[in-house]
Design an enzyme around this catalytic site. Sequence first.
Site, PDB file in Angstrom:
ATOM      1  N   CYS A  22       0.867  -1.172   0.000  1.00 18.07           N
ATOM      2  CA  CYS A  22       0.000   0.000   0.000  1.00 18.07           C
ATOM      3  C   CYS A  22       0.910   1.230   0.000  1.00 18.07           C
ATOM      4  CB  CYS A  22      -0.901   0.000   1.227  1.00 18.07           C
ATOM      5  SG  CYS A  22       0.031   0.017   2.788  1.00 18.07           S
ATOM      6  N   HIS A  84       4.130   1.745  11.610  1.00 22.60           N
ATOM      7  CA  HIS A  84       3.003   1.518  12.527  1.00 22.60           C
ATOM      8  C   HIS A  84       2.767   2.681  13.484  1.00 22.60           C
ATOM      9  CE1 HIS A  84       5.043  -2.339  11.538  1.00 22.60           C
ATOM     10  NE2 HIS A  84       3.824  -2.628  11.133  1.00 22.60           N
ATOM     11  N   CYS A 106       2.722   5.693   8.829  1.00 25.07           N
ATOM     12  CA  CYS A 106       1.762   5.851   7.731  1.00 25.07           C
ATOM     13  C   CYS A 106       0.910   7.091   7.993  1.00 25.07           C
ATOM     14  CB  CYS A 106       0.872   4.618   7.640  1.00 25.07           C
ATOM     15  SG  CYS A 106      -0.504   4.836   6.474  1.00 25.07           S
ATOM     16  N   HIS A 134      -0.081  -4.848  19.458  1.00 25.98           N
ATOM     17  CA  HIS A 134       0.287  -4.480  18.094  1.00 25.98           C
ATOM     18  C   HIS A 134       0.982  -3.115  18.139  1.00 25.98           C
ATOM     19  CE1 HIS A 134      -0.037  -3.230  13.888  1.00 25.98           C
ATOM     20  NE2 HIS A 134      -0.192  -4.511  13.599  1.00 25.98           N
ATOM     21  N   GLU A 136       1.006  -0.591  16.255  1.00 24.36           N
ATOM     22  CA  GLU A 136       0.142   0.556  15.952  1.00 24.36           C
ATOM     23  C   GLU A 136      -0.703   0.948  17.158  1.00 24.36           C
ATOM     24  OE1 GLU A 136      -3.708   1.823  13.356  1.00 24.36           O
ATOM     25  OE2 GLU A 136      -2.399   0.324  12.436  1.00 24.36           O
ATOM     26  N   THR A 175      -5.845   0.818  12.061  1.00 26.67           N
ATOM     27  CA  THR A 175      -6.077   0.966  10.616  1.00 26.67           C
ATOM     28  C   THR A 175      -6.056  -0.353   9.853  1.00 26.67           C
ATOM     29  OG1 THR A 175      -3.731   1.344  10.139  1.00 26.67           O
ATOM     30  CG2 THR A 175      -5.084   3.293  10.573  1.00 26.67           C
ATOM     31  N   SER A 234      -0.607  -8.261  10.634  1.00 24.24           N
ATOM     32  CA  SER A 234      -2.024  -8.265  11.020  1.00 24.24           C
ATOM     33  C   SER A 234      -2.941  -8.310   9.803  1.00 24.24           C
ATOM     34  CB  SER A 234      -2.322  -7.012  11.856  1.00 24.24           C
ATOM     35  OG  SER A 234      -3.683  -6.919  12.182  1.00 24.24           O
ATOM     36  N   ASN A 235      -2.659  -7.468   8.799  1.00 31.51           N
ATOM     37  CA  ASN A 235      -3.573  -7.408   7.648  1.00 31.51           C
ATOM     38  C   ASN A 235      -3.496  -8.669   6.796  1.00 31.51           C
ATOM     39  OD1 ASN A 235      -2.068  -6.688   4.891  1.00 31.51           O
ATOM     40  ND2 ASN A 235      -0.969  -5.683   6.548  1.00 31.51           N
ATOM     41  N   SER A 278       2.125  -5.508   3.250  1.00 32.15           N
ATOM     42  CA  SER A 278       3.577  -5.372   3.442  1.00 32.15           C
ATOM     43  C   SER A 278       4.371  -6.412   2.654  1.00 32.15           C
ATOM     44  CB  SER A 278       3.917  -5.459   4.938  1.00 32.15           C
ATOM     45  OG  SER A 278       3.225  -6.513   5.560  1.00 32.15           O
TER      46      SER A 278
END
Length: 319
Positions: A22, A84, A106, A134, A136, A175, A234-235, A278
């Site tokens: 991304c 993050h 980000c 996490h 973030e 996010t 995570s994503n 990522s």
Amino acid sequence: MNAQTPIRRPISLVLASPRGFCAGVDRAIQIVERAVEKFGAPVYVRHEIVHNRHVVDRLKALGAVFIEELEEAPDDRPVVFSAHGVPKSVPAEAKARQMIYLDATCPLVSKVHVEAQKHYDAGREIVLIGHAGHPEVIGTMGQLPEGAVTLIEDLKDAAAWEPKDAANVAFLTQTTLSVDDTADMVALLRERFPGIAAPHKEDICYATTNRQDAVKHLAEQSELILVVGSKNSSNSVRLKEVGLKAGARDAHLIDDASGIDWTWFDGISRVGLTAGASAPEDLVQGVIDAISARFDTTVEELVEARETITFKLPRLLTA
């Protein structure tokens, strides 16, 4: 045909689009690369710049040194903060030590940080929907004094939260969780606190939503889904879960082509392929090549959205 030549079974390989990097990840990686170019090695990076082993290993080879805490970096070398985000105490320490530092957070995560501060300044009690531990979540909670943000991980937490003033509350979300991921918790919070302040629609991470929507459609036409990504991403983990929930018979998270178990392909004729935000595209190509080497493969692309967003690099690297 030579008697020794095996008959190659046909496989349809459907590629999700968008997939992989991304804009936030792309920017973070570029920041490390440019920092090494500008300042020479070593450049210190606090935490994995993004959650992907291949990316981290490549940057190490360029001269990046990955550390867990700022105290591990010397005062006279540049340091980069990961995509993050970091607690406010981290750049404050870097400033106090007169370090050169680059923030690769980000911009969509930075927006959440700004919202958190606004809610706090307005006197609202804040809940953050996310996963404990996490980076973030640690970074977002670390924007405000300890205890100012309550973490909610599931419906049980959302039901148990008791603010002091139910009329003056707000919620934020990690996010890398999509609208779908948080829908039940948000619905319960809205039911309990009808006036709760919510994030703006444009603050929700477009990349997480697009990649999950693409996987849902991939699942409708694939028996097996492969997600390229690291186990600590995570994503990427969520993409696998979304694929299974959307109807894929089987789904697996793999670091690269070497992670494929070919028994997964038994009795399968249509395979869906995607990658976490990522994961670099060359790893996806490696999977395509590995499948094509074994099967008579036709490749098609399933386009969910076109992404044109880019984020600017810090001025220190472009001046």
